[in-house]
Design a protein around this motif. Sequence first.
Motif, PDB file in Angstrom:
ATOM      1  N   CYS A  32      32.137  14.764 -43.885  1.00 22.29           N
ATOM      2  CA  CYS A  32      32.201  13.107 -43.576  1.00 22.29           C
ATOM      3  C   CYS A  32      30.784  12.463 -43.741  1.00 22.29           C
ATOM      4  O   CYS A  32      29.787  13.131 -43.169  1.00 22.29           O
ATOM      5  CB  CYS A  32      32.740  12.892 -42.353  1.00 22.29           C
TER       6      CYS A  32
ATOM      7  N   CYS B  66      33.305  18.237 -39.465  1.00 28.70           N
ATOM      8  CA  CYS B  66      33.205  17.134 -38.508  1.00 28.70           C
ATOM      9  C   CYS B  66      34.215  17.041 -37.347  1.00 28.70           C
ATOM     10  O   CYS B  66      35.346  17.754 -37.643  1.00 28.70           O
ATOM     11  CB  CYS B  66      33.696  15.878 -39.512  1.00 28.70           C
TER      12      CYS B  66
ATOM     13  N   HIS C  62      34.335   8.696 -42.018  1.00 31.86           N
ATOM     14  CA  HIS C  62      35.084   9.762 -42.441  1.00 31.86           C
ATOM     15  C   HIS C  62      35.509   9.905 -43.466  1.00 31.86           C
ATOM     16  O   HIS C  62      36.211  10.547 -44.133  1.00 31.86           O
ATOM     17  CB  HIS C  62      35.998   9.818 -41.472  1.00 31.86           C
TER      18      HIS C  62
ATOM     19  N   CYS D 183      36.428  15.094 -36.755  1.00 35.63           N
ATOM     20  CA  CYS D 183      38.168  14.556 -37.290  1.00 35.63           C
ATOM     21  C   CYS D 183      38.756  15.633 -38.062  1.00 35.63           C
ATOM     22  O   CYS D 183      40.016  15.224 -38.362  1.00 35.63           O
ATOM     23  CB  CYS D 183      37.740  13.453 -38.061  1.00 35.63           C
TER      24      CYS D 183
HETATM   25 ZN   LIG Z   1      35.079  13.048 -39.898  1.00 31.14          ZN
END
Ligand SMILES: [Zn+2]
Length: 314
Positions: free
Chosen positions: A191, A184, A168, A186
Amino acid sequence: MPMALTSDQHEFRIGLDLGGSKIEGILMSSEAAELARYRVATPRNDYAATVAAIVDLTARLKQGISVPTRIGIAVPGSISPFTGLMQNANSTWLNGRPFDHDLAVALGTPVRLANDANCFALSEALDGAATDAHIVFGAILGTGCGGGIVTDGRILDGPHGIGGEWGHNPLPWTTPDEYPGPQCWCGRKGCMETWVSGPGMAADHARMTGQMNTAKEIAARAECGDSDARATLSRHADRLARGLAHVVNIIDPDVLVLGGGLSHMSHLYEQLPQLMGPHIFADRSSVVIKAPKWGDASGSRGAARLWDAPASRQ
Ligand SMILES: [Zn+2]
């Protein structure tokens, strides 16, 4: 079936690898010989059932053993040293839970948890593709993108429990068309995982060609001379090379070992050293990149040895 156990075989380790779709467990001797291996499906989106499945699998592995065994578990994500709760797992139903505590209660014995990429790197460093290497970076390229660092046989981890996590971080040395990059899970954009994981490669192929194929299908098509698939593999290898060169410039590993489903793509071992060269900040830019010795078994093999080779902070 487990081999017959004699009374003098009193030192055993159990290593479990908790994946998004399956939980694999092995029983290992103190000499790292595999004595039994079982797999069960991961109960998705169900925390209590995941704990129960681990207890059942452990009981199967311990069948016929009356002495205490040490249990290590490779997990997606890690336990936050600050909160004691799981973080960063793409099996998101684990996040925010005191997973090691709950497992220890359910199993009636302490357990050691470590990130699955850390377990992979540990296994390959102890008796795998990077045996005897001083600094090892293990990069997992599968449904996600993870990483682990092992120095002199110990997992390198720090105050956040994220040592080696590179999935990430953003793709480095981007071209204008690569910035800011895909969204992403996240919350960030661009990432490494969104570019170099299997789904990341598949998404790139779909964006460029309109064709929905898995990474495995793309590799098979490239093998048959499909020019679109070959172009996708080239873009992927170039991005992976930039990401790995970034790691080399920070920790300068003696050996990089690739793991996960994409580690079966043989062109990576031929192309990556050359593609990485221009980005490595040294007058001699050669790197050693190896295929894993233990492959998918490395997660559970590394987990089984977490009590023998604890992380740098344990
Ligand atoms: Zn990510």
